[in-house]
Design a protein around this motif. Structure first.
Motif, PDB file in Angstrom:
ATOM      1  N   GLU A  52       0.828  -1.204   0.000  1.00 63.91           N
ATOM      2  CA  GLU A  52       0.000   0.000   0.000  1.00 63.91           C
ATOM      3  C   GLU A  52       0.868   1.262   0.000  1.00 63.91           C
ATOM      4  N   VAL A  53       1.955   1.238   0.754  1.00 60.52           N
ATOM      5  CA  VAL A  53       2.879   2.386   0.750  1.00 60.52           C
ATOM      6  C   VAL A  53       3.483   2.563  -0.643  1.00 60.52           C
ATOM      7  N   LEU A  54       3.934   1.472  -1.229  1.00 60.05           N
ATOM      8  CA  LEU A  54       4.529   1.515  -2.564  1.00 60.05           C
ATOM      9  C   LEU A  54       3.531   2.037  -3.590  1.00 60.05           C
ATOM     10  N   ARG A  55       2.302   1.611  -3.494  1.00 60.32           N
ATOM     11  CA  ARG A  55       1.266   2.050  -4.440  1.00 60.32           C
ATOM     12  C   ARG A  55       1.014   3.557  -4.303  1.00 60.32           C
ATOM     13  N   ARG A  56       0.913   4.038  -3.093  1.00 60.80           N
ATOM     14  CA  ARG A  56       0.675   5.480  -2.882  1.00 60.80           C
ATOM     15  C   ARG A  56       1.846   6.313  -3.406  1.00 60.80           C
ATOM     16  N   GLU A  57       3.042   5.832  -3.178  1.00 63.30           N
ATOM     17  CA  GLU A  57       4.230   6.580  -3.602  1.00 63.30           C
ATOM     18  C   GLU A  57       4.405   6.619  -5.118  1.00 63.30           C
ATOM     19  N   ASN A  58       3.797   5.661  -5.810  1.00 66.38           N
ATOM     20  CA  ASN A  58       4.030   5.553  -7.249  1.00 66.38           C
ATOM     21  C   ASN A  58       2.758   5.707  -8.089  1.00 66.38           C
ATOM     22  N   GLY A  59       1.685   6.176  -7.471  1.00 62.56           N
ATOM     23  CA  GLY A  59       0.472   6.475  -8.220  1.00 62.56           C
ATOM     24  C   GLY A  59      -0.171   5.276  -8.892  1.00 62.56           C
ATOM     25  N   PHE A  60      -0.190   4.158  -8.190  1.00 56.57           N
ATOM     26  CA  PHE A  60      -0.795   2.943  -8.736  1.00 56.57           C
ATOM     27  C   PHE A  60      -2.312   3.071  -8.811  1.00 56.57           C
ATOM     28  N   GLY A  61      -2.877   2.394  -9.790  1.00 56.87           N
ATOM     29  CA  GLY A  61      -4.313   2.205  -9.858  1.00 56.87           C
ATOM     30  C   GLY A  61      -4.712   0.992  -9.030  1.00 56.87           C
ATOM     31  N   PRO A  62      -5.953   0.550  -9.157  1.00 58.58           N
ATOM     32  CA  PRO A  62      -6.446  -0.558  -8.334  1.00 58.58           C
ATOM     33  C   PRO A  62      -5.797  -1.893  -8.693  1.00 58.58           C
ATOM     34  N   ILE A  63      -5.432  -2.669  -7.678  1.00 54.25           N
ATOM     35  CA  ILE A  63      -4.959  -4.024  -7.928  1.00 54.25           C
ATOM     36  C   ILE A  63      -6.188  -4.920  -8.123  1.00 54.25           C
ATOM     37  N   LEU A  64      -6.000  -5.936  -8.932  1.00 47.47           N
ATOM     38  CA  LEU A  64      -7.097  -6.832  -9.269  1.00 47.47           C
ATOM     39  C   LEU A  64      -6.711  -8.256  -8.904  1.00 47.47           C
ATOM     40  N   ALA A  65      -7.455  -8.848  -7.993  1.00 52.42           N
ATOM     41  CA  ALA A  65      -7.243 -10.253  -7.647  1.00 52.42           C
ATOM     42  C   ALA A  65      -8.119 -11.116  -8.540  1.00 52.42           C
ATOM     43  N   HIS A  66      -7.597 -12.262  -8.929  1.00 50.48           N
ATOM     44  CA  HIS A  66      -8.357 -13.184  -9.780  1.00 50.48           C
ATOM     45  C   HIS A  66      -8.616 -14.461  -8.992  1.00 50.48           C
ATOM     46  N   ALA A  67      -9.867 -14.872  -8.955  1.00 54.53           N
ATOM     47  CA  ALA A  67     -10.216 -16.120  -8.277  1.00 54.53           C
ATOM     48  C   ALA A  67      -9.612 -17.307  -9.016  1.00 54.53           C
ATOM     49  N   PRO A  68      -9.362 -18.423  -8.331  1.00 56.89           N
ATOM     50  CA  PRO A  68      -8.834 -19.611  -9.017  1.00 56.89           C
ATOM     51  C   PRO A  68      -9.834 -20.134 -10.047  1.00 56.89           C
TER      52      PRO A  68
END
Length: 278
Positions: A52-68
Protein backbone atom coordinates in the motif's frame (compact mmCIF):
# COMPACT_ATOMS: atom_id res chain seq x y z
CA UNK A 1 -3.05 5.39 -18.22
CA UNK A 2 -3.39 2.45 -15.83
CA UNK A 3 -1.82 -0.59 -17.52
CA UNK A 4 -0.27 -3.75 -16.12
CA UNK A 5 -0.26 -7.51 -16.37
CA UNK A 6 -0.77 -10.71 -14.44
CA UNK A 7 2.00 -11.34 -11.90
CA UNK A 8 2.92 -14.27 -9.69
CA UNK A 9 2.01 -13.79 -6.04
CA UNK A 10 4.55 -16.37 -4.83
CA UNK A 11 7.05 -13.70 -3.76
CA UNK A 12 4.54 -11.57 -1.88
CA UNK A 13 2.59 -8.35 -2.32
CA UNK A 14 5.38 -5.78 -2.15
CA UNK A 15 7.50 -7.85 -4.52
CA UNK A 16 4.69 -7.83 -7.06
CA UNK A 17 4.50 -4.05 -6.80
CA UNK A 18 8.24 -3.69 -7.41
CA UNK A 19 8.06 -6.12 -10.33
CA UNK A 20 5.23 -4.06 -11.81
CA UNK A 21 7.34 -0.91 -11.53
CA UNK A 22 10.28 -2.64 -13.21
CA UNK A 23 8.25 -3.29 -16.38
CA UNK A 24 6.51 0.11 -16.50
CA UNK A 25 3.21 -1.04 -14.99
CA UNK A 26 1.09 0.90 -12.52
CA UNK A 27 -1.54 -1.78 -11.91
CA UNK A 28 -1.37 -5.56 -11.76
CA UNK A 29 -3.48 -8.67 -11.38
CA UNK A 30 -2.65 -11.82 -9.43
CA UNK A 31 -4.21 -15.10 -8.39
CA UNK A 32 -5.25 -15.23 -4.75
CA UNK A 33 -4.08 -18.86 -4.60
CA UNK A 34 -3.05 -21.63 -6.97
CA UNK A 35 -5.26 -21.10 -10.05
CA UNK A 36 -5.95 -24.83 -10.21
CA UNK A 37 -7.07 -25.01 -6.58
CA UNK A 38 -5.64 -25.44 -3.14
CA UNK A 39 -5.29 -23.44 0.03
CA UNK A 40 -3.94 -19.91 0.03
CA UNK A 41 -0.73 -19.22 1.89
CA UNK A 42 -1.05 -17.37 5.23
CA UNK A 43 -1.91 -13.69 4.83
CA UNK A 44 0.95 -11.30 5.69
CA UNK A 45 -0.56 -8.01 6.87
CA UNK A 46 2.86 -6.31 7.01
CA UNK A 47 3.58 -7.26 3.40
CA UNK A 48 0.16 -5.96 2.38
CA UNK A 49 0.83 -2.67 4.17
CA UNK A 50 4.19 -2.36 2.42
CA UNK A 51 2.49 -2.73 -0.95
CA UNK A 52 0.00 0.00 0.00
CA UNK A 53 2.88 2.39 0.75
CA UNK A 54 4.53 1.51 -2.56
CA UNK A 55 1.27 2.05 -4.44
CA UNK A 56 0.67 5.48 -2.88
CA UNK A 57 4.23 6.58 -3.60
CA UNK A 58 4.03 5.55 -7.25
CA UNK A 59 0.47 6.47 -8.22
CA UNK A 60 -0.79 2.94 -8.74
CA UNK A 61 -4.31 2.21 -9.86
CA UNK A 62 -6.45 -0.56 -8.33
CA UNK A 63 -4.96 -4.02 -7.93
CA UNK A 64 -7.10 -6.83 -9.27
CA UNK A 65 -7.24 -10.25 -7.65
CA UNK A 66 -8.36 -13.18 -9.78
CA UNK A 67 -10.22 -16.12 -8.28
CA UNK A 68 -8.83 -19.61 -9.02
CA UNK A 69 -10.18 -21.30 -12.14
CA UNK A 70 -11.51 -24.17 -10.04
CA UNK A 71 -13.99 -21.88 -8.31
CA UNK A 72 -17.41 -22.78 -9.76
CA UNK A 73 -20.34 -21.17 -7.92
CA UNK A 74 -22.88 -22.97 -10.12
CA UNK A 75 -21.45 -26.49 -9.97
CA UNK A 76 -23.93 -29.35 -9.79
CA UNK A 77 -22.12 -30.75 -6.74
CA UNK A 78 -23.19 -28.92 -3.54
CA UNK A 79 -19.74 -29.57 -2.09
CA UNK A 80 -18.08 -27.69 -4.94
CA UNK A 81 -20.50 -24.80 -4.51
CA UNK A 82 -19.68 -24.68 -0.80
CA UNK A 83 -15.95 -24.75 -1.61
CA UNK A 84 -16.43 -21.79 -3.98
CA UNK A 85 -18.27 -19.88 -1.28
CA UNK A 86 -15.57 -20.46 1.34
CA UNK A 87 -12.75 -19.55 -1.06
CA UNK A 88 -14.34 -16.30 -2.18
CA UNK A 89 -15.27 -15.32 1.37
CA UNK A 90 -11.65 -15.81 2.47
CA UNK A 91 -10.29 -14.03 -0.61
CA UNK A 92 -12.49 -10.99 -0.06
CA UNK A 93 -11.38 -10.77 3.57
CA UNK A 94 -7.78 -10.64 2.29
CA UNK A 95 -8.52 -8.06 -0.41
CA UNK A 96 -10.26 -5.74 2.03
CA UNK A 97 -6.81 -4.98 3.47
CA UNK A 98 -6.11 -2.93 0.33
CA UNK A 99 -7.52 0.37 -0.88
CA UNK A 100 -9.65 0.38 -4.06
CA UNK A 101 -9.02 -3.33 -4.73
CA UNK A 102 -11.17 -5.45 -7.02
CA UNK A 103 -11.81 -9.20 -7.19
CA UNK A 104 -12.55 -10.86 -10.53
CA UNK A 105 -14.13 -14.27 -11.06
CA UNK A 106 -15.49 -16.39 -13.87
CA UNK A 107 -19.24 -16.81 -13.25
CA UNK A 108 -18.90 -20.57 -13.65
CA UNK A 109 -20.17 -23.50 -15.70
CA UNK A 110 -23.67 -24.85 -15.23
CA UNK A 111 -22.52 -28.35 -16.34
CA UNK A 112 -25.72 -29.26 -18.24
CA UNK A 113 -28.05 -28.00 -15.51
CA UNK A 114 -29.13 -25.16 -17.78
CA UNK A 115 -28.29 -21.46 -17.80
CA UNK A 116 -31.20 -20.46 -15.56
CA UNK A 117 -30.22 -22.96 -12.88
CA UNK A 118 -26.61 -21.82 -13.13
CA UNK A 119 -27.57 -18.17 -12.78
CA UNK A 120 -29.67 -18.99 -9.73
CA UNK A 121 -26.73 -20.69 -8.01
CA UNK A 122 -24.40 -17.77 -8.83
CA UNK A 123 -26.93 -15.33 -7.37
CA UNK A 124 -27.23 -17.45 -4.21
CA UNK A 125 -23.44 -17.54 -3.98
CA UNK A 126 -23.06 -13.76 -4.17
CA UNK A 127 -25.96 -13.07 -1.83
CA UNK A 128 -24.37 -15.34 0.77
CA UNK A 129 -20.99 -13.56 0.58
CA UNK A 130 -21.51 -9.87 -0.11
CA UNK A 131 -21.96 -7.67 2.95
CA UNK A 132 -22.59 -3.94 3.40
CA UNK A 133 -19.14 -3.63 5.04
CA UNK A 134 -17.27 -5.09 2.05
CA UNK A 135 -14.88 -2.59 0.43
CA UNK A 136 -13.63 -4.74 -2.44
CA UNK A 137 -15.74 -4.64 -5.59
CA UNK A 138 -16.52 -8.06 -7.06
CA UNK A 139 -16.32 -8.30 -10.84
CA UNK A 140 -18.11 -10.77 -13.10
CA UNK A 141 -15.93 -11.49 -16.12
CA UNK A 142 -17.34 -11.63 -19.65
CA UNK A 143 -16.81 -15.13 -21.01
CA UNK A 144 -16.13 -16.65 -24.44
CA UNK A 145 -19.01 -19.14 -24.21
CA UNK A 146 -17.12 -22.41 -24.40
CA UNK A 147 -18.91 -25.45 -23.04
CA UNK A 148 -21.53 -24.58 -20.45
CA UNK A 149 -20.02 -21.28 -19.32
CA UNK A 150 -22.38 -18.73 -17.83
CA UNK A 151 -21.68 -15.13 -18.85
CA UNK A 152 -21.33 -15.76 -22.57
CA UNK A 153 -23.29 -12.60 -23.34
CA UNK A 154 -24.18 -9.33 -21.62
CA UNK A 155 -27.74 -10.52 -20.96
CA UNK A 156 -26.59 -13.44 -18.82
CA UNK A 157 -24.41 -11.17 -16.71
CA UNK A 158 -27.29 -8.72 -16.31
CA UNK A 159 -29.57 -11.57 -15.20
CA UNK A 160 -27.13 -12.27 -12.36
CA UNK A 161 -26.67 -8.66 -11.27
CA UNK A 162 -30.42 -7.97 -11.27
CA UNK A 163 -30.93 -10.56 -8.53
CA UNK A 164 -27.96 -9.69 -6.33
CA UNK A 165 -29.23 -7.98 -3.18
CA UNK A 166 -26.17 -5.73 -2.85
CA UNK A 167 -25.85 -4.99 -6.53
CA UNK A 168 -23.72 -1.90 -5.89
CA UNK A 169 -20.92 -4.23 -4.76
CA UNK A 170 -20.80 -5.91 -8.19
CA UNK A 171 -19.15 -4.75 -11.41
CA UNK A 172 -17.95 -6.22 -14.70
CA UNK A 173 -14.52 -7.01 -16.16
CA UNK A 174 -14.57 -7.03 -19.96
CA UNK A 175 -12.10 -9.42 -21.56
CA UNK A 176 -11.34 -8.43 -25.16
CA UNK A 177 -10.48 -11.99 -26.21
CA UNK A 178 -13.59 -13.41 -24.53
CA UNK A 179 -16.09 -10.96 -25.98
CA UNK A 180 -14.56 -11.33 -29.46
CA UNK A 181 -14.64 -15.12 -29.22
CA UNK A 182 -18.16 -14.77 -27.85
CA UNK A 183 -19.33 -13.02 -31.01
CA UNK A 184 -19.04 -9.32 -30.18
CA UNK A 185 -17.20 -7.70 -33.10
CA UNK A 186 -14.91 -5.23 -31.37
CA UNK A 187 -12.79 -5.07 -34.53
CA UNK A 188 -15.38 -3.59 -36.88
CA UNK A 189 -18.17 -2.50 -34.51
CA UNK A 190 -16.61 -1.40 -31.22
CA UNK A 191 -19.04 1.49 -30.78
CA UNK A 192 -22.02 -0.82 -31.28
CA UNK A 193 -20.60 -3.32 -28.76
CA UNK A 194 -20.20 -0.57 -26.19
CA UNK A 195 -23.70 0.71 -26.92
CA UNK A 196 -25.03 -2.78 -26.24
CA UNK A 197 -22.99 -3.02 -23.05
CA UNK A 198 -24.36 0.33 -21.89
CA UNK A 199 -27.94 -0.57 -22.82
CA UNK A 200 -27.88 -3.96 -21.11
CA UNK A 201 -25.44 -3.51 -18.22
CA UNK A 202 -24.56 0.17 -18.00
CA UNK A 203 -21.04 1.42 -18.63
CA UNK A 204 -20.93 2.61 -15.03
CA UNK A 205 -20.57 -1.07 -14.06
CA UNK A 206 -17.51 -1.58 -16.26
CA UNK A 207 -14.58 -1.49 -13.83
CA UNK A 208 -11.68 -3.22 -15.59
CA UNK A 209 -10.53 -4.56 -18.94
CA UNK A 210 -8.49 -7.67 -19.66
CA UNK A 211 -6.52 -6.60 -22.73
CA UNK A 212 -5.80 -9.65 -24.89
CA UNK A 213 -5.69 -10.61 -28.54
CA UNK A 214 -7.34 -13.86 -29.65
CA UNK A 215 -5.87 -16.93 -31.34
CA UNK A 216 -9.28 -17.65 -32.86
CA UNK A 217 -11.72 -15.80 -35.14
CA UNK A 218 -14.86 -13.92 -34.17
CA UNK A 219 -17.53 -16.08 -32.53
CA UNK A 220 -15.30 -19.15 -32.13
CA UNK A 221 -16.14 -19.62 -28.42
CA UNK A 222 -12.61 -20.95 -27.81
CA UNK A 223 -10.99 -18.61 -25.24
CA UNK A 224 -7.34 -18.76 -26.31
CA UNK A 225 -5.42 -15.57 -25.63
CA UNK A 226 -2.74 -14.18 -27.94
CA UNK A 227 -0.13 -11.43 -27.64
CA UNK A 228 -1.24 -7.93 -28.64
CA UNK A 229 -1.36 -7.69 -32.43
CA UNK A 230 -0.63 -11.38 -32.90
CA UNK A 231 -4.17 -12.65 -33.27
CA UNK A 232 -7.51 -12.14 -35.00
CA UNK A 233 -8.35 -8.92 -33.13
CA UNK A 234 -5.15 -7.16 -34.16
CA UNK A 235 -3.17 -4.18 -32.92
CA UNK A 236 -5.30 -1.52 -34.62
CA UNK A 237 -8.52 -2.73 -33.02
CA UNK A 238 -6.91 -3.09 -29.60
CA UNK A 239 -5.50 0.42 -29.92
CA UNK A 240 -9.05 1.64 -30.55
CA UNK A 241 -10.15 -0.11 -27.35
CA UNK A 242 -7.39 1.46 -25.27
CA UNK A 243 -7.97 4.96 -26.64
CA UNK A 244 -11.77 4.90 -26.77
CA UNK A 245 -13.20 7.89 -24.88
CA UNK A 246 -15.52 5.63 -22.89
CA UNK A 247 -12.72 3.24 -21.90
CA UNK A 248 -9.30 4.91 -21.77
CA UNK A 249 -9.59 5.91 -18.10
CA UNK A 250 -10.19 2.32 -16.93
CA UNK A 251 -7.42 0.02 -15.66
CA UNK A 252 -6.16 -2.47 -18.28
CA UNK A 253 -4.68 -5.82 -17.29
CA UNK A 254 -2.75 -7.95 -19.79
CA UNK A 255 -3.31 -11.72 -19.77
CA UNK A 256 -1.34 -12.42 -22.93
CA UNK A 257 0.98 -15.47 -23.23
CA UNK A 258 4.11 -13.61 -22.16
CA UNK A 259 7.00 -13.48 -19.73
CA UNK A 260 8.03 -10.20 -18.06
CA UNK A 261 10.08 -8.84 -21.02
CA UNK A 262 7.13 -9.41 -23.33
CA UNK A 263 4.76 -7.71 -20.90
CA UNK A 264 7.13 -4.74 -20.69
CA UNK A 265 7.00 -4.36 -24.48
CA UNK A 266 3.20 -4.59 -24.54
CA UNK A 267 2.85 -2.06 -21.74
CA UNK A 268 5.11 0.32 -23.67
CA UNK A 269 3.07 -0.29 -26.81
CA UNK A 270 -0.20 0.49 -25.05
CA UNK A 271 1.31 3.68 -23.64
CA UNK A 272 2.44 4.59 -27.14
CA UNK A 273 -1.15 4.18 -28.36
CA UNK A 274 -2.41 6.63 -25.74
CA UNK A 275 0.48 9.11 -25.99
CA UNK A 276 -1.40 11.31 -28.44
CA UNK A 277 -4.29 11.68 -26.00
CA UNK A 278 -2.25 13.68 -23.48
Amino acid sequence: MFIGCHLSSSDGFEAMGRTALSIGANVFQFFTRNPRGGAAKPFDANDAAALEVLRRENGFGPILAHAPYTLNPCAADPGLRDYARQVMKDDLWRMDHFADAMYNFHPGSHVKQGVEVGIGFIVDHLNAILTPQLKTRVLLETMAGKGSEVGRNFEEIRAIIDRVELGEKVGVCLDTCHVFDGGYDIVNNLNWVLEQFDKILGLDRLCAIHLNDSKNPLGSHKDRHEVLGGGFIGADALARVVTHPKLHFLPFYLETPNELPGYAKEIALARQWTAGML
